[in-house]
Design a protein around this motif. Sequence first.
Motif, mmCIF file in Angstrom:
data_model
loop_
_atom_site.group_PDB
_atom_site.id
_atom_site.type_symbol
_atom_site.label_atom_id
_atom_site.label_comp_id
_atom_site.label_asym_id
_atom_site.label_seq_id
_atom_site.Cartn_x
_atom_site.Cartn_y
_atom_site.Cartn_z
ATOM 1 N N THR A 2 -6.502 -6.925 -0.653
ATOM 2 C CA THR A 2 -5.770 -7.040 -1.907
ATOM 3 C C THR A 2 -6.556 -6.315 -2.985
ATOM 4 O O THR A 2 -7.764 -6.117 -2.857
ATOM 5 C CB THR A 2 -5.581 -8.520 -2.315
ATOM 6 N N GLY A 3 -5.866 -5.910 -4.017
ATOM 7 C CA GLY A 3 -6.540 -5.254 -5.122
ATOM 8 C C GLY A 3 -5.732 -4.075 -5.638
ATOM 9 O O GLY A 3 -4.681 -3.705 -5.100
ATOM 10 N N ALA A 4 -6.247 -3.482 -6.691
ATOM 11 C CA ALA A 4 -5.537 -2.401 -7.375
ATOM 12 C C ALA A 4 -5.371 -1.164 -6.493
ATOM 13 O O ALA A 4 -4.338 -0.498 -6.545
ATOM 14 C CB ALA A 4 -6.261 -2.039 -8.672
ATOM 15 N N ALA A 5 -6.363 -0.839 -5.677
ATOM 16 C CA ALA A 5 -6.265 0.350 -4.821
ATOM 17 C C ALA A 5 -5.169 0.157 -3.775
ATOM 18 O O ALA A 5 -4.368 1.068 -3.533
ATOM 19 C CB ALA A 5 -7.601 0.645 -4.153
ATOM 20 N N GLN A 6 -5.103 -1.008 -3.164
ATOM 21 C CA GLN A 6 -4.076 -1.287 -2.164
ATOM 22 C C GLN A 6 -2.692 -1.243 -2.810
ATOM 23 O O GLN A 6 -1.762 -0.654 -2.271
ATOM 24 C CB GLN A 6 -4.343 -2.642 -1.510
ATOM 25 N N THR A 7 -2.541 -1.823 -3.978
ATOM 26 C CA THR A 7 -1.273 -1.797 -4.697
ATOM 27 C C THR A 7 -0.874 -0.366 -5.059
ATOM 28 O O THR A 7 0.293 0.012 -4.930
ATOM 29 C CB THR A 7 -1.368 -2.659 -5.977
ATOM 30 N N ALA A 8 -1.840 0.438 -5.478
ATOM 31 C CA ALA A 8 -1.555 1.828 -5.838
ATOM 32 C C ALA A 8 -1.050 2.626 -4.639
ATOM 33 O O ALA A 8 -0.145 3.458 -4.767
ATOM 34 C CB ALA A 8 -2.805 2.493 -6.431
ATOM 35 N N LEU A 9 -1.618 2.389 -3.461
ATOM 36 C CA LEU A 9 -1.146 3.091 -2.268
ATOM 37 C C LEU A 9 0.282 2.678 -1.936
ATOM 38 O O LEU A 9 1.133 3.540 -1.684
ATOM 39 C CB LEU A 9 -2.058 2.813 -1.071
ATOM 40 N N ILE A 10 0.564 1.413 -1.948
ATOM 41 C CA ILE A 10 1.921 0.937 -1.657
ATOM 42 C C ILE A 10 2.902 1.521 -2.665
ATOM 43 O O ILE A 10 3.975 2.012 -2.297
ATOM 44 C CB ILE A 10 1.971 -0.603 -1.638
ATOM 45 N N ASP A 11 2.545 1.485 -3.940
ATOM 46 C CA ASP A 11 3.421 2.047 -4.974
ATOM 47 C C ASP A 11 3.666 3.532 -4.759
ATOM 48 O O ASP A 11 4.785 4.015 -4.894
ATOM 49 C CB ASP A 11 2.840 1.820 -6.372
ATOM 50 N N SER A 12 2.616 4.274 -4.419
ATOM 51 C CA SER A 12 2.765 5.717 -4.259
ATOM 52 C C SER A 12 3.606 6.070 -3.029
ATOM 53 O O SER A 12 4.254 7.117 -2.994
ATOM 54 C CB SER A 12 1.400 6.403 -4.184
ATOM 55 N N LEU A 13 3.614 5.195 -2.033
ATOM 56 C CA LEU A 13 4.394 5.466 -0.831
ATOM 57 C C LEU A 13 5.842 5.010 -0.927
ATOM 58 O O LEU A 13 6.728 5.641 -0.356
ATOM 59 C CB LEU A 13 3.741 4.767 0.375
ATOM 60 N N PHE A 14 6.097 3.911 -1.642
ATOM 61 C CA PHE A 14 7.413 3.296 -1.563
ATOM 62 C C PHE A 14 8.202 3.205 -2.851
ATOM 63 O O PHE A 14 9.402 2.953 -2.794
ATOM 64 C CB PHE A 14 7.295 1.897 -0.955
ATOM 65 N N LEU A 15 7.594 3.388 -3.999
ATOM 66 C CA LEU A 15 8.334 3.301 -5.246
ATOM 67 C C LEU A 15 8.832 4.683 -5.655
ATOM 68 O O LEU A 15 8.083 5.657 -5.627
ATOM 69 C CB LEU A 15 7.482 2.696 -6.365
ATOM 70 N N VAL A 16 10.078 4.733 -6.042
ATOM 71 C CA VAL A 16 10.664 5.986 -6.491
ATOM 72 C C VAL A 16 10.355 6.148 -7.975
ATOM 73 O O VAL A 16 10.570 5.214 -8.757
ATOM 74 C CB VAL A 16 12.192 5.964 -6.265
ATOM 75 N N PRO A 17 9.831 7.321 -8.395
ATOM 76 C CA PRO A 17 9.535 7.504 -9.820
ATOM 77 C C PRO A 17 10.804 7.398 -10.664
ATOM 78 O O PRO A 17 11.889 7.797 -10.228
ATOM 79 C CB PRO A 17 8.950 8.925 -9.892
#
Length: 76
Positions: A60-75
């Motif tokens: 858990t943490g900001a780096a893990q969240t950033a990876l998930i966001d970069s892979l799955f969230l549409v800008p």
Amino acid sequence: MAVINRKFYQSWRGPGPADQDHWSLIFDPDTRRLLVRHEWQASRHDGFDDLELAEFLKQTGAAQTALIDSLFLVPA
């Protein structure tokens, strides 16, 4: 064939302005491995660790969240 390296997060560990942590998604087509590389630099030491993607996603943490966001969230 070249390794694919996509930086997805960085943070500062201080106290110096160059004291940083970087996380990158790495794909090596020769070994067909997808890894997360954590690199750090501080005034007294630097280095890196390679983590299997599944191992990294268990954290858990900001780096893990950033990876998930970069892979799955549409800008927006």
